[in-house]
Write an enzyme that holds these catalytic residues in place. Structure first.
Site, mmCIF file in Angstrom:
data_model
loop_
_atom_site.group_PDB
_atom_site.id
_atom_site.type_symbol
_atom_site.label_atom_id
_atom_site.label_comp_id
_atom_site.label_asym_id
_atom_site.label_seq_id
_atom_site.Cartn_x
_atom_site.Cartn_y
_atom_site.Cartn_z
ATOM 1 C CD GLU A 1 43.801 46.279 37.671
ATOM 2 O OE1 GLU A 1 43.370 47.440 37.477
ATOM 3 O OE2 GLU A 1 44.392 45.953 38.704
ATOM 4 C CB CYS B 1 40.547 44.404 39.647
ATOM 5 S SG CYS B 1 40.133 46.099 39.171
ATOM 6 C CB CYS C 1 40.779 49.377 38.577
ATOM 7 S SG CYS C 1 40.483 49.643 40.321
ATOM 8 C CB VAL D 1 38.382 56.252 34.142
ATOM 9 C CG1 VAL D 1 37.662 57.566 33.839
ATOM 10 C CG2 VAL D 1 38.954 55.656 32.855
ATOM 11 C CD GLU D 2 42.497 58.616 40.264
ATOM 12 O OE1 GLU D 2 43.291 57.796 40.752
ATOM 13 O OE2 GLU D 2 42.615 59.849 40.402
ATOM 14 C CB CYS E 1 41.890 46.806 43.950
ATOM 15 S SG CYS E 1 40.384 46.840 42.946
HETATM 16 ZN ZN LIG Z 1 40.919 47.382 40.826
#
Ligand SMILES: [Zn+2]
Length: 140
Positions: free
Chosen positions: A70, A103, A68, A58-59, A100
């Site tokens: 995850e 996460c 992110c 969700v940006e 990333c």
């Molecule tokens: Zn991430």
């Protein structure tokens, strides 16, 4: 067959479960909100009880507020009272999506042996785990 059913049937993690989780993650990515990167990601997190929680990236216009897929999945599971996780699949129609660093750190809070399933598509699935992806992670 859902990952939950496969997990319960086999009492262990299997390639079938990995395939199923990956498919769920890819399906979840359809709900991704990624107007800035256009990199749509879905995650499917399998709990020890056999439930699956999905998440998407969700940006946000402020970029730093982005979350992110995850972590969306992990936080949804924790909000539902789940803390023991078997595996998480991460999938994107836009490319291979390894978790990333942030996460990886969040996943490591709940277990170094959580399996991480990534791939370009269903035919190229790679299974690793938190210990391998985050050696020497931060711990108290
Ligand atoms: Zn991430």
């Amino acid at each position: 067959m859902k990952a939950k059913d496969i997990f319960i049937k086999n009492k262990d993690f299997s390639m079938e479960a990995a395939d199923s989780l990956f498919a769920m993650a890819l399906k979840a990515s359809e709900n991704s909100y990624a107007p800035y990167s256009n990199f749509h990601v879905g995650a499917a997190l399998l709990t020890a009880e056999g439930e699956v929680f999905t998440g998407v990236n969700v940006e946000n216009a402020s970029y730093g507020a982005t979350v992110c897929a995850e972590r969306t999945a992990v936080f949804s599971a924790v909000a539902a009272g789940k803390r023991k996780f078997v595996a998480i699949a991460v999938a994107s129609p836009d490319g291979k999506a390894y978790p990333c660093g942030m996460c990886r750190q969040v996943l490591s809070e709940f277990g170094k042996d959580i399996k991480i399933i990534v791939g370009l598509d269903a035919e190229s699935i790679e299974i690793t785990d938190v210990a391998e992806m985050l050696p020497k992670g931060f711990e108290l």
